[in-house]
Structures are given as structure tokens and as C-alpha cells.
Design a protein around this motif. Structure first.
Motif, PDB file in Angstrom:
ATOM      1  N   LEU A  13      28.848  21.952  40.351  1.00  0.00           N
ATOM      2  CA  LEU A  13      27.886  22.283  39.585  1.00  0.00           C
ATOM      3  C   LEU A  13      27.932  21.006  38.418  1.00  0.00           C
ATOM      4  CD1 LEU A  13      28.056  26.152  38.943  1.00  0.00           C
ATOM      5  CD2 LEU A  13      26.281  24.774  40.170  1.00  0.00           C
ATOM      6  N   THR A  27      19.230  16.614  35.272  1.00  0.00           N
ATOM      7  CA  THR A  27      19.793  18.042  35.847  1.00  0.00           C
ATOM      8  C   THR A  27      19.429  18.998  34.697  1.00  0.00           C
ATOM      9  OG1 THR A  27      21.284  16.805  37.160  1.00  0.00           O
ATOM     10  CG2 THR A  27      21.713  18.960  36.586  1.00  0.00           C
ATOM     11  N   THR A  28      19.547  18.640  33.438  1.00  0.00           N
ATOM     12  CA  THR A  28      19.649  19.635  32.492  1.00  0.00           C
ATOM     13  C   THR A  28      18.054  20.146  32.275  1.00  0.00           C
ATOM     14  OG1 THR A  28      21.045  18.524  31.114  1.00  0.00           O
ATOM     15  CG2 THR A  28      19.783  20.037  29.802  1.00  0.00           C
ATOM     16  N   SER A  31      17.331  22.626  35.105  1.00  0.00           N
ATOM     17  CA  SER A  31      17.898  23.710  35.110  1.00  0.00           C
ATOM     18  C   SER A  31      17.321  24.674  34.070  1.00  0.00           C
ATOM     19  CB  SER A  31      19.463  23.459  34.578  1.00  0.00           C
ATOM     20  OG  SER A  31      20.252  22.796  35.520  1.00  0.00           O
ATOM     21  N   ALA A  35      15.553  28.313  34.448  1.00  0.00           N
ATOM     22  CA  ALA A  35      15.881  29.394  33.807  1.00  0.00           C
ATOM     23  C   ALA A  35      14.869  29.828  32.868  1.00  0.00           C
ATOM     24  CB  ALA A  35      16.914  28.944  32.860  1.00  0.00           C
ATOM     25  N   THR A 108      26.929  29.516  41.767  1.00  0.00           N
ATOM     26  CA  THR A 108      25.918  28.611  42.199  1.00  0.00           C
ATOM     27  C   THR A 108      24.703  28.735  41.237  1.00  0.00           C
ATOM     28  OG1 THR A 108      25.489  30.365  43.669  1.00  0.00           O
ATOM     29  CG2 THR A 108      26.583  28.645  44.381  1.00  0.00           C
ATOM     30  N   TRP A 109      23.765  27.873  41.324  1.00  0.00           N
ATOM     31  CA  TRP A 109      22.586  27.767  40.461  1.00  0.00           C
ATOM     32  C   TRP A 109      21.453  28.923  40.817  1.00  0.00           C
ATOM     33  CZ3 TRP A 109      22.901  25.997  36.140  1.00  0.00           C
ATOM     34  CH2 TRP A 109      23.335  24.520  35.833  1.00  0.00           C
ATOM     35  N   PHE A 112      23.107  32.134  39.559  1.00  0.00           N
ATOM     36  CA  PHE A 112      22.745  31.867  37.921  1.00  0.00           C
ATOM     37  C   PHE A 112      21.361  32.533  37.710  1.00  0.00           C
ATOM     38  CE2 PHE A 112      26.062  28.724  37.177  1.00  0.00           C
ATOM     39  CZ  PHE A 112      27.399  29.694  37.234  1.00  0.00           C
ATOM     40  N   LEU A 113      20.375  31.991  38.474  1.00  0.00           N
ATOM     41  CA  LEU A 113      18.977  32.222  38.188  1.00  0.00           C
ATOM     42  C   LEU A 113      18.597  33.510  38.470  1.00  0.00           C
ATOM     43  CD1 LEU A 113      17.165  29.025  39.659  1.00  0.00           C
ATOM     44  CD2 LEU A 113      17.662  29.605  37.235  1.00  0.00           C
TER      45      LEU A 113
END
Length: 523
Positions: A13, A27-28, A31, A35, A108-109, A112-113
Motif C-alpha cells: 500500500l 496516488t493520494t 485515493s 473515498a 487493501t484499497w 478500505f473503500l
């Protein structure tokens, strides 16, 4: 084992934030956008719907779609997922590897989502707060279902398809997504229509007893005071998770004991673009080369950009003449698909520098004809399916969707069949590779005009049957007539396309040296 895999997940990650400032910023930003989208998806029903019952129906349908997507997407796209076989050489039991992979998937992303969406959904529904215990239990089980389902389907995909057919499996996933888009549009149009929530309510009642809709139905039932129904929904959800775990652990053991057939070390596995996604067979290799041409050669792009212009001018002419909008909505898409398929009637001259390879290597004519259809079909079929849903939305009657799809697909396949024959039968000078697409080649006189006219006339004549049955089904809207128009359009188009490939291939086999001579004159 689980702790070490968790640290590996965290390192993976964080890898997106390392390197240059631009990479970390992208990347930020990505993300944060994802979100925000998850939060918006959770609060949008509350903002748009005031009625609590309608909001609960929409929540259940959306939740079912998300959990089903978490279950299906890894089957078609799993390149970024760790697999048990990567840890087979370490001194760890298959059971420990299976448990560690399952536990570390939370870092993992996608997970998280999913957690962000579930948490926002629980906070944004005050009517569910009275059933807080069931809410927490149901959403924890929902997250566990998504994680377990993703792991199981990803591993099954790797065992069944392997590395050899991974590209074909991803292509199949894209085709299924495209095919599902009209259903999504239809569902949205049905819900927004008068009385649409009655249909959506009946669909939600059936989805509630599936593992994907059960967690949301359990929360809604508990909030309404029906604890027995909530317990039944939770039992369905827990049973599905247990079944997935029963599949997961033995499958991990089988994966660590099975050796996949290795690829040839001399075969390149990356950096080849479309050639990575097709097998090493004549038709597939020609298809990959044609797709590469369409992506890089400006001659193809100019022709592709010009295709939508003809329907626009036709619509303007009909609109000035006073034609109704609902009738005009049926015109542009079949015209575009006809022109798209017809645009390949001179593809041998466009690809003249490679014809000698096919003749010299003994490539069968039908392989050449079938491979060259890949770009047109990969563009035309999704356009036909998605465009048909847009067409019937403008017309305002979704009952005619099968007939419209049958007509558009039939017209596309017929035009492709005619192009398969005429590109071999009557090639004429085309813009040479590397030249400007706006340069007019010498010698393009009566021969080119005759070939274009004959190809268009034959395509129009062969397209009459599917168009006739589709128009009849649209004028007299009946379910059986629409299904017949759909089946006839697709079936008739496939038969004509197969005949066109076979006839064009036969002509190619008979006139290979002559084609080389003619195309070399063009160059």
C-alpha cells in the motif's frame, strides 16, 4: 504468518506513495476521490429520496450490486492479488497460508473503500440506529463475505484459466460489463418511471434472500422490529460465508500442490500490447495486429471519427422535413454500424505491406478475413448494445429493446460480411502507410467508386431482413415479435458473417499472388 503478510500488504500500500512527488500526489488524489465516491454513494439515496421505504429498497439493490461486484470482479481481473502459490516454497502449512491471506486482505484499497461505504451507510441512516447490534453484525459479515468471495473467485480464476488465458478472461469480463450496461440503464429508467418503485420493491424482496442482499435486509427487518426475519437473513449470510470458507481452504491446498504448465521461455510475456491478449494462432495474431493499427495509424482514426458525421446530417435533413423525434431516434445507430462495417471493404489495400507475409507463410484466407474483423466487432458490438439502450430511452418504450438490438447487431454483422468479400474482390488504391490520411492516392478513380458503391448496395440489400422484422416489432409492440426480431437479427447476421468470411477466405486463397501484385503497385 498472518502478521508477516499483513506487513507485506502495508508495504504494498505504501509503495504507491514512494518515488517522485508526482506519483505520491496522484496516488493520494486517486485515493481521496475513491473515498469521496464511496461516501457519496452512501449518502446519495438519503439526499434524493425522502420516503424511508423507497430509500431502503434502493439501499438493498445498491448493496447487492456492490457485494456481487466484489464477488465477480476478481474472477476476471486478479493481477494485483497475492495468490497462495507465491508462498508454496515457504515452510508453512496450506491452512496457515490460507488463513493468513484471508486475514491480510483487509489491508487493501478495495477493502478500505468497502468499509468506508458501510460505515457511512450505517451513520447516514438514522432509522437503523435502533438496531445497532444487528447493524454492526450484518455489516461485519457483509465485509467478510466480500473478502472471502473475492479470495475464492480469484483463486478459482487462476486455477481454471491460468496465465495462458488470463487476457482472454479479462476480455470476457469487459464484454460482460458492456452487456450489463443496458440492464443498468433499464433498471434506472424503470425505477424513475411512474410506478417504478413497485417493480423495484418486488426485485428487492427476492434479492433480500440472496447472500448479497441479506445483510441490508437484516438491518431493515431489525429496525422494523421483525427479529425473526432478521435472523433468517443473517443465517443465509453466515451460511454463504461458511460455504466459501469450506471451498477456500481445500482450494489453497490444491493450488500449492498443482504445477501450472510453464510458458515457453522464448515467448515475450509483457510489452507487446494487444499481442499479449491473444493466443499464438493466425486469426488471433492478425486480430492483435489490426487492433494495433487502429490504435496507432491515423488513417484508421480519421475514418473512425468521420463515421458519426453522416447520421448527423441525415437527422438534420429529416428534422427539417418534419419527421418525429421518436422515429428519428432509430436512425443514427444502424447507419453508424453500417458505415463502420462497410469501412473495411478495402482493408487489404490499407494493410498492403503485410499481405505478402500471409501468402508466403501459407496463412489460410479465412484466418485473414476473421482476424481483420476484430477492431470493427470490438467497437461495433458494444456500440450496438449500449446505443440500443440509449435509443429506446429516447423513444420512451423499453419493450422494443430486443428488436432494436437485433436490428443493430444484424446490420453490423452483415456489413462486416460484405467487407470480407469486397476487400479481396475489388481492392483499390488507398493512402499508403506513413502518409497523411488526407492525401489522395493516384489511381483512385472509377474503380474505387464502383467498389464502394457495390459494397454499400450489397450491404444495404442484405440488411433489409433484420431491419424489416425489427421495424415490424417496433410498430406493433409485442413480446413474441420483439424476441423473434432479436433472435433473427443476431442469427441472420452470424450466418451471413460466416458465409462472408468463408467466401472471402476462398477468394483470398485463390488470388493471393495477384493480391500481392496489386498491392505492390499501390505502394
Amino acid at each position: 504468518m498472518a502478521f508477516r503478510l499483513f506487513r507485506l500488504r502495508v508495504a504494498l500500500l505504501g509503495g504507491g506513495f514512494r518515488g517522485s512527488f508526482g506519483r505520491a500526489f496522484r496516488t493520494t488524489l486517486r485515493s481521496l476521490i475513491l473515498a469521496a465516491a464511496a461516501v457519496l454513494l452512501a449518502i446519495a439515496p438519503r439526499m434524493l429520496l425522502d420516503d424511508a421505504h423507497e430509500r431502503s429498497v434502493v439501499d438493498l439493490i445498491i448493496g447487492t450490486a456492490i457485494l456481487l461486484g466484489a464477488f465477480l470482479v476478481p474472477f476476471f481481473e486478479n493481477r494485483r492479488m497475492l495468490e497462495p502459490r507465491q508462498f508454496a516454497q515457504y515452510p508453512a502449512r496450506p491452512g496457515a497460508i490460507a488463513a493468513a491471506l484471508l486475514a491480510s486482505t483487509v489491508a487493501t484499497w478495495p477493502c478500505f473503500l468497502l468499509v468506508i461505504w458501510l460505515a457511512t451507510l450505517g451513520v447516514a441512516r438514522p432509522e437503523w440506529h435502533d438496531a445497532a447490534g444487528v447493524l454492526v453484525l450484518a455489516f461485519v459479515l457483509a465485509a467478510l463475505l466480500a473478502v472471502t468471495g473475492a479470495r475464492v473467485t480469484s483463486l478459482l480464476s487462476r486455477l481454471l484459466a491460468g496465465q495462458r488465458f488470463a487476457g482472454a478472461l479479462r476480455t470476457a469480463g469487459v464484454v460482460l460489463v458492456v452487456a450489463a450496461l443496458p440492464l443498468a440503464v433499464f433498471a434506472g429508467a424503470t425505477v424513475m418511471a411512474p410506478g417504478g418503485f413497485e417493480t423495484a420493491d418486488r426485485v428487492a424482496e427476492r434479492l433480500a434472500w440472496t447472500p448479497f442482499g441479506a445483510p441490508f435486509a437484516a438491518v431493515q427487518a431489525a429496525a422494523a422490529g421483525d427479529t425473526d426475519a432478521a435472523g433468517g437473513y443473517l443465517a443465509v449470510l453466515a451460511g454463504a460465508i461458511v460455504l466459501l470458507l469450506v471451498i477456500w481452504f481445500p482450494t489453497v491446498a490444491a493450488s500449492n500442490q498443482r504445477i501450472e504448465r510453464p510458458l515457453s521461455p522464448g515467448v515475450a510475456r509483457s510489452g507487446l500490447g494487444w499481442f499479449e491478449r491473444f493466443s499464438a494462432r493466425p486469426a488471433q495474431v492478425i486480430a492483435a495486429r489490426q487492433l494495433t493499427y487502429w490504435a496507432r495509424d491515423p488513417r484508421y482514426r480519421v475514418a473512425l471519427f468521420a463515421i458519426p458525421l453522416a447520421p448527423v446530417f441525415m437527422l438534420l435533413a429529416f428534422w427539417v422535413a418534419g419527421a418525429p423525434l421518436t422515429a428519428l431516434a432509430l436512425v443514427p445507430l444502424p447507419v453508424m454500424l453500417l458505415l463502420l462495417g462497410w469501412s473495411q471493404h478495402n482493408d487489404i489495400a490499407m494493410d498492403s505491406t503485410a499481405i505478402w507475409e500471409h501468402v508466403a507463410s501459407g496463412t489460410r484466407g479465412r484466418s485473414d478475413r476473421a482476424g481483420r474483423l476484430a477492431p470493427v466487432l470490438m467497437i461495433g458490438l458494444p456500440l450496438a448494445v449500449i446505443g440500443s439502450s440509449v435509443t429506446v430511452t429516447i423513444v420512451g418504450d423499453w419493450r422494443i429493446l430486443p428488436a432494436v438490438i437485433g436490428m443493430n447487431v444484424g446490420v453490423l454483422l452483415v456489413a462486416c460480411a460484405v467487407s470480407c468479400i469486397f476487400s479481396v474482390l475489388t481492392p483499390y488504391p488507398a493512402t499508403r502507410p506513413g502518409d497523411s490520411p488526407f492525401v489522395q492516392p493516384q489511381g483512385a478513380g472509377n474503380g474505387s467508386g464502383l467498389a464502394q458503391t457495390l459494397a454499400m448496395v450489397l450491404a444495404l440489400a442484405l440488411a433489409v431482413p433484420p431491419v424489416w422484422f425489427a421495424v415490424s416489432a417496433v410498430v406493433e409492440v409485442e413480446f413474441a415479435a420483439n424476441l423473434w426480431a432479436l433472435g433473427f437479427g443476431i442469427g441472420y447476421g452470424l450466418v451471413v458473417l460466416v458465409l462472408g468470411v468463408l467466401i472471402g477466405g476462398w477468394l483470398f486463397d485463390r488470388s493471393g499472388p495477384e493480391l500481392i501484385a496489386v498491392t505492390q503497385v499501390f505502394d
